[in-house]
Design an enzyme around this catalytic site. Structure first.
Site, PDB file in Angstrom:
ATOM      1  N   LYS A 164     -20.603   7.537 -35.970  1.00  0.00           N
ATOM      2  CA  LYS A 164     -19.148   7.641 -36.127  1.00  0.00           C
ATOM      3  C   LYS A 164     -18.766   7.719 -37.604  1.00  0.00           C
ATOM      4  CE  LYS A 164     -18.520   3.655 -34.005  1.00  0.00           C
ATOM      5  NZ  LYS A 164     -18.063   2.339 -33.520  1.00  0.00           N
ATOM      6  N   LYS A 187     -15.204   7.361 -40.255  1.00  0.00           N
ATOM      7  CA  LYS A 187     -13.801   6.920 -40.244  1.00  0.00           C
ATOM      8  C   LYS A 187     -13.122   7.142 -41.596  1.00  0.00           C
ATOM      9  CE  LYS A 187     -14.642   3.604 -36.606  1.00  0.00           C
ATOM     10  NZ  LYS A 187     -14.593   2.203 -36.158  1.00  0.00           N
ATOM     11  N   CYS A 236     -15.200  -4.588 -22.613  1.00  0.00           N
ATOM     12  CA  CYS A 236     -16.155  -4.130 -23.609  1.00  0.00           C
ATOM     13  C   CYS A 236     -17.583  -4.521 -23.230  1.00  0.00           C
ATOM     14  CB  CYS A 236     -15.812  -4.706 -24.985  1.00  0.00           C
ATOM     15  SG  CYS A 236     -17.025  -4.190 -26.211  1.00  0.00           S
TER      16      CYS A 236
HETATM   17 FE1  SRM Z   1     -14.842  -0.586 -32.113  1.00  0.00          FE
HETATM   18  C1  SRM Z   1     -17.626  -0.116 -30.326  1.00  0.00           C
HETATM   19  C2  SRM Z   1     -13.131  -1.138 -29.324  1.00  0.00           C
HETATM   20  C3  SRM Z   1     -12.015  -0.315 -33.898  1.00  0.00           C
HETATM   21  C4  SRM Z   1     -16.609  -1.038 -35.027  1.00  0.00           C
HETATM   22  N1  SRM Z   1     -15.311  -0.557 -30.151  1.00  0.00           N
HETATM   23  C5  SRM Z   1     -16.575  -0.282 -29.623  1.00  0.00           C
HETATM   24  C6  SRM Z   1     -16.468  -0.164 -28.097  1.00  0.00           C
HETATM   25  C7  SRM Z   1     -16.216   1.278 -27.769  1.00  0.00           C
HETATM   26  C8  SRM Z   1     -17.640  -0.770 -27.311  1.00  0.00           C
HETATM   27  C9  SRM Z   1     -18.778   0.137 -26.934  1.00  0.00           C
HETATM   28  O1  SRM Z   1     -19.312   0.853 -27.798  1.00  0.00           O
HETATM   29  O2  SRM Z   1     -19.167   0.089 -25.778  1.00  0.00           O
HETATM   30  C10 SRM Z   1     -15.202  -1.024 -27.852  1.00  0.00           C
HETATM   31  C11 SRM Z   1     -14.416  -0.733 -26.581  1.00  0.00           C
HETATM   32  C12 SRM Z   1     -13.769  -1.999 -26.077  1.00  0.00           C
HETATM   33  C13 SRM Z   1     -12.857  -1.799 -24.946  1.00  0.00           C
HETATM   34  O3  SRM Z   1     -13.150  -2.309 -23.847  1.00  0.00           O
HETATM   35  O4  SRM Z   1     -11.812  -1.174 -25.111  1.00  0.00           O
HETATM   36  C14 SRM Z   1     -14.494  -0.887 -29.167  1.00  0.00           C
HETATM   37  N2  SRM Z   1     -12.950  -0.588 -31.661  1.00  0.00           N
HETATM   38  C15 SRM Z   1     -12.422  -0.940 -30.456  1.00  0.00           C
HETATM   39  C16 SRM Z   1     -10.926  -1.115 -30.553  1.00  0.00           C
HETATM   40  C17 SRM Z   1     -10.180  -0.720 -29.286  1.00  0.00           C
HETATM   41  C18 SRM Z   1     -10.645  -2.569 -30.920  1.00  0.00           C
HETATM   42  C19 SRM Z   1      -9.218  -3.017 -30.767  1.00  0.00           C
HETATM   43  O5  SRM Z   1      -9.054  -4.077 -30.185  1.00  0.00           O
HETATM   44  O6  SRM Z   1      -8.305  -2.348 -31.242  1.00  0.00           O
HETATM   45  C20 SRM Z   1     -10.638  -0.240 -31.780  1.00  0.00           C
HETATM   46  C21 SRM Z   1     -10.383   1.186 -31.435  1.00  0.00           C
HETATM   47  C22 SRM Z   1     -10.066   1.980 -32.648  1.00  0.00           C
HETATM   48  C23 SRM Z   1      -9.624   3.385 -32.382  1.00  0.00           C
HETATM   49  O7  SRM Z   1      -8.509   3.558 -31.910  1.00  0.00           O
HETATM   50  O8  SRM Z   1     -10.370   4.311 -32.695  1.00  0.00           O
HETATM   51  C24 SRM Z   1     -11.949  -0.367 -32.525  1.00  0.00           C
HETATM   52  N3  SRM Z   1     -14.428  -0.578 -34.095  1.00  0.00           N
HETATM   53  C25 SRM Z   1     -13.174  -0.572 -34.617  1.00  0.00           C
HETATM   54  C26 SRM Z   1     -13.211  -0.915 -36.000  1.00  0.00           C
HETATM   55  C27 SRM Z   1     -12.013  -1.054 -36.921  1.00  0.00           C
HETATM   56  C28 SRM Z   1     -11.676   0.224 -37.599  1.00  0.00           C
HETATM   57  O9  SRM Z   1     -12.217   1.283 -37.289  1.00  0.00           O
HETATM   58  O10 SRM Z   1     -10.834   0.178 -38.485  1.00  0.00           O
HETATM   59  C29 SRM Z   1     -14.543  -1.132 -36.319  1.00  0.00           C
HETATM   60  C30 SRM Z   1     -15.078  -1.611 -37.681  1.00  0.00           C
HETATM   61  C31 SRM Z   1     -15.128  -0.543 -38.691  1.00  0.00           C
HETATM   62  C32 SRM Z   1     -16.417   0.215 -38.578  1.00  0.00           C
HETATM   63  O11 SRM Z   1     -16.479   1.167 -37.815  1.00  0.00           O
HETATM   64  O12 SRM Z   1     -17.380  -0.167 -39.246  1.00  0.00           O
HETATM   65  C33 SRM Z   1     -15.304  -0.907 -35.112  1.00  0.00           C
HETATM   66  N4  SRM Z   1     -16.850  -0.519 -32.594  1.00  0.00           N
HETATM   67  C34 SRM Z   1     -17.374  -0.801 -33.828  1.00  0.00           C
HETATM   68  C35 SRM Z   1     -18.800  -0.806 -33.730  1.00  0.00           C
HETATM   69  C36 SRM Z   1     -19.796  -1.078 -34.886  1.00  0.00           C
HETATM   70  C37 SRM Z   1     -20.114   0.158 -35.614  1.00  0.00           C
HETATM   71  C38 SRM Z   1     -21.198  -0.059 -36.640  1.00  0.00           C
HETATM   72  O13 SRM Z   1     -21.263   0.703 -37.593  1.00  0.00           O
HETATM   73  O14 SRM Z   1     -22.008  -0.950 -36.510  1.00  0.00           O
HETATM   74  C39 SRM Z   1     -19.111  -0.545 -32.378  1.00  0.00           C
HETATM   75  C40 SRM Z   1     -20.511  -0.459 -31.752  1.00  0.00           C
HETATM   76  C41 SRM Z   1     -21.181   0.835 -32.014  1.00  0.00           C
HETATM   77  O15 SRM Z   1     -20.610   1.784 -32.538  1.00  0.00           O
HETATM   78  O16 SRM Z   1     -22.369   0.890 -31.683  1.00  0.00           O
HETATM   79  C42 SRM Z   1     -17.867  -0.381 -31.697  1.00  0.00           C
HETATM   80 FE1  SF4 Z   2     -15.777  -4.219 -30.639  1.00  0.00          FE
HETATM   81 FE2  SF4 Z   2     -14.928  -6.533 -29.834  1.00  0.00          FE
HETATM   82 FE3  SF4 Z   2     -16.349  -5.014 -28.178  1.00  0.00          FE
HETATM   83 FE4  SF4 Z   2     -17.539  -6.174 -30.218  1.00  0.00          FE
HETATM   84  S1  SF4 Z   2     -16.543  -7.234 -28.523  1.00  0.00           S
HETATM   85  S2  SF4 Z   2     -17.711  -3.991 -29.642  1.00  0.00           S
HETATM   86  S3  SF4 Z   2     -15.986  -6.169 -31.757  1.00  0.00           S
HETATM   87  S4  SF4 Z   2     -14.311  -4.553 -28.949  1.00  0.00           S
END
Ligand code: SRM
Ligand code: SF4
Length: 612
Positions: A250, A252, A473
């Site tokens: 990904k 961003k 999640c």
């Molecule tokens: Fe996220 C994965 C939800 C912002 C870092 N994120 C996920 C998943 C899709 C779980 C999955 O892979 O199976 C989550 C879905 C949960 C659900 O049931 O809805 C999920 N991420 C979210 C959201 C909905 C959190 C929220 O409560 O708002 C945010 C959606 C953003 C959007 O509209 O696009 C969300 N995720 C973020 C952010 C914050 C940001 O982007 O500013 C981060 C940290 C910044 C970053 O990317 O480093 C973030 N999400 C992750 C990661 C860790 C990525 C990494 O580099 O390690 C994962 C896991 C992965 O990608 O393997 C992940």
């Molecule tokens: Fe993102 Fe929260 Fe799911 Fe971890 S538990 S992947 S931080 S939405």
């Protein structure tokens, strides 16, 4: 663009860790195989959707669906019960909408509201990247749901997947002419970096089955199999920027407009900081290599803050963004997905290497970074007046979840509102550009439905952010959205006792260390370890300019409250004028100041040693 996708040539593979140089190239990960054989994200998604025997899709298609903006999930609250009843998990899909800068029109709001009520679980989730999520969509409703999103002129394409995601941008375009200019750049970036594959329209919008009589996928209506056409679907030129394997991971982008750092610009792979003279946008500072996610027990993974590499003019913005993406495309690690973000590509090679590579490809050099100052990463709740005579109401949406009365209230507001809506990076909602004549009515509808600007609540609660976590999640280790309000109920009396009820202290909670609420930028941060247990981090910079540091590991509610109570009282007694909580806990020695992502784990070790 000077170079094409070079991952297969082994340019990728970074990652020897903190001390030195890229790792030797490993074999491509399974995700790379899935992407490269998918004919630009088509895979067998259509067949999977039509399979009547299961509510799930094939594993490879589940991976590809992310690029289309949807995740296969299952209701984790029901897992055990379904296992006992010998039923397959309660499969369902999360659908994520892409809305650059979080801006939607009232008609779009009403359409998303309708989808949430008829195809999802009756809630709309506002995300930390200014998007919408709808949960619990069944496979049988997925095509209809995504088609409906597109009918509203929004899209789910690239809301997830190994591509550039939703471009974040300070959400107040109408407060000043400057914000409006910056928003247009966010939209242009989003459009420019969107995948070009026709698969999205074929599957979700045109609704045609794209499989010929032999079961071989083809482009609808051509009668021609992809292999016969070098430049058709799946051909190399369908994705001029991304190629056949897209990005290693990904990607961003966020644009901040000082003094607000609400987009947490240093947490982005690529962050831009708007520089202005008066209301005129003159330049962008460029920061690269931010990211939050890490894995417990794997110190080679770490959260990181982006570093400034220079500045560019507004006209150069797209070229800079595209070139940064291309460098990551060509050098990012394609064998280990835990090591594939831009922060590791840079971390393994050095920021100087990255700057040189960027300049070489651009054919010109960034100017030096320009002065700027951030004051906070939070939202300004309540009414503000725009330069154009309109008004803006920022409503507090606890952890971004709108359902029941609050969702009904927003539907009422959308029916009468003639401005637009803006989602904030802190999961709140701006009813923007309210005309003078409608202000009183909108305020009354909001109040009737319990939608407030957080009046009467502690400042800590008003600024708190939690990720979705359980039950949807699949990666959650503990609750976040469902638990943080309860924990704040425990902390509020302590804050009141210490006289800190109106002290702004940034609290972020995530259900695992992936960091979706950007917890490592919380002055108080939590990441889930196991049900009811969390790591507690302290000491991030108030405006998002310093990572926090691990203070206590794997603790439950009583230990959290017992740990924070004396620190909050200490802060109340001994803070210097204007001193922020995050700075105080560092000065008072509760945690070490984290100098960089590579120092994140070492700082915790130093802290442990100092306390021993
Ligand atoms: Fe996220 C994965 C939800 C912002 C870092 N994120 C996920 C998943 C899709 C779980 C999955 O892979 O199976 C989550 C879905 C949960 C659900 O049931 O809805 C999920 N991420 C979210 C959201 C909905 C959190 C929220 O409560 O708002 C945010 C959606 C953003 C959007 O509209 O696009 C969300 N995720 C973020 C952010 C914050 C940001 O982007 O500013 C981060 C940290 C910044 C970053 O990317 O480093 C973030 N999400 C992750 C990661 C860790 C990525 C990494 O580099 O390690 C994962 C896991 C992965 O990608 O393997 C992940
Ligand atoms: Fe993102 Fe929260 Fe799911 Fe971890 S538990 S992947 S931080 S939405």
């Amino acid at each position: 663009m000077s170079e094409r996708n070079g991952h297969a040539a082994g340019a990728g593979a970074g990652g020897g860790g903190p001390t030195g140089g890229p790792r030797p190239a490993g074999p491509p990960s399974d995700a790379e195989r899935i992407k490269s054989s998918s004919r630009h994200l088509r895979g067998t998604i259509l067949e999977s959707l039509e399979d009547p025997l299961t509510g799930a899709v094939r594993p490879d298609d589940a991976a590809l669906l992310k690029f289309h903006g949807t995740y296969q999930q299952d209701d984790r609250d029901l897992r055990d019960e379904r296992r006992r009843s010998r039923l397959e998990p309660a499969y369902q899909f999360m659908v994520r909408v892409r809305a650059p800068g979080g801006v939607v029109a009232p008609a779009q709001w009403l359409a998303l509201d309708g989808i949430a009520r008829t195809a999802a679980d009756g809630s709309l989730r506002l995300t930390t990247r200014q998007s919408f999520q709808m949960h619990a969509v069944l496979k049988w409703d997925l095509q209809r749901t995504i088609a409906m999103v597109n009918q509203t002129l929004l899209s789910t394409l690239a809301a997830c997947g190994d591509v550039n995601r939703n471009v974040m941008c300070n959400p107040n375009p109408h407060v000043s002419a400057l914000h409006a200019q910056v928003y247009e750049h966010a939209r242009a970036l989003s459009e420019h970096l969107s995948p070009r594959t026709a698969a999205y329209h074929e599957i979700w919008v045109d609704g045609e089955k794209v499989v010929d009589s032999r079961g071989i996928p083809e482009r609808a209506g051509t009668g021609e199999a992809p292999a016969a056409r070098p430049h058709g679907p799946g051909g190399d030129d369908e994705e001029p920027l991304y190629g056949t394997t897209y990005l290693p991971r990904k990607f961003k982008i966020g644009i901040a407009v000082p003094p607000s750092n609400d987009v947490d610009v240093f947490s982005q792979d690529l962050g831009f900081i708007a520089i202005a003279r008066g209301d005129r946008l003159t330049a962008f500072n460029v920061a690269v290599g931010g990211g939050m996610g890490m894995t417990y027990g794997e110190p080679a993974t770490y959260p990181n803050l982006a570093e400034l590499v220079g500045s560019c003019t507004p006209e150069q913005l797209i070229a800079v963004a595209e070139t940064v993406v291309a460098v990551q495309r060509d050098f990012g690690d394609r064998s280990d997905r835990k090591h594939a973000r831009l922060k590791y590509t840079i971390g393994d090679r050095s920021i100087e290497w990255f700057r040189d590579e960027l300049h070489r490809r651009l054919g010109w050099e960034l100017a030096p970074a320009l002065p700027y100052a951030f004051e906070s990463s939070g939202d300004r709740l309540g009414w503000t007046d725009g330069a154009d005579g309109r008004h803006h109401l920022t409503l507090l949406v606890e952890n971004g979840r709108l359902r029941g009365r609050a969702l009904d209230g927003m539907r009422e507001i959308a029916r009468i509102h003639d401005g637009d809506f803006r989602l904030t990076p802190n999961q709140n909602l701006i009813v923007a550009r309210v005309s003078r004549g409608k202000r009183a009515r909108i305020e009354a509808v909001a109040r009737e439905h319990g939608l407030t600007a957080g009046e009467g609540q502690s400042a800590m609660r008003r600024g708190a952010v939690a990720c979705v976590a359980l039950p949807t999640c699949g990666l959650a280790m503990a609750d976040a959205e469902r638990y943080l309000p309860h924990l704040l109920d425990r902390l509020d009396p302590i804050l009141a006792d210490a006289g800190l009820s109106q002290a702004e202290i940034v609290v972020r909670m995530s259900g695992c260390p992936n960091g979706c609420s950007r917890p490592f930028l919380g002055e108080i941060g939590f990441t889930g370890k196991a049900p009811g247990r969390y790591n507690l981090y302290l000491g991030a910079g108030f405006s998002g300019d310093r990572l926090n540091c691990l203070y206590r590991e794997n603790i439950g509610e009583e230990e959290i409250v017992a740990a924070l109570d004396p620190i909050l009282h200490h802060y109340a007694r001994e803070r210097t004028p204007g001193e922020r909580f995050g700075d105080f806990v560092v000065r008072a020695g509760y945690v070490q100041a984290v100098a960089s992502g590579k120092d994140f784990h070492a700082a915790a070790e130093r802290g442990r040693a100092a306390l021993a």
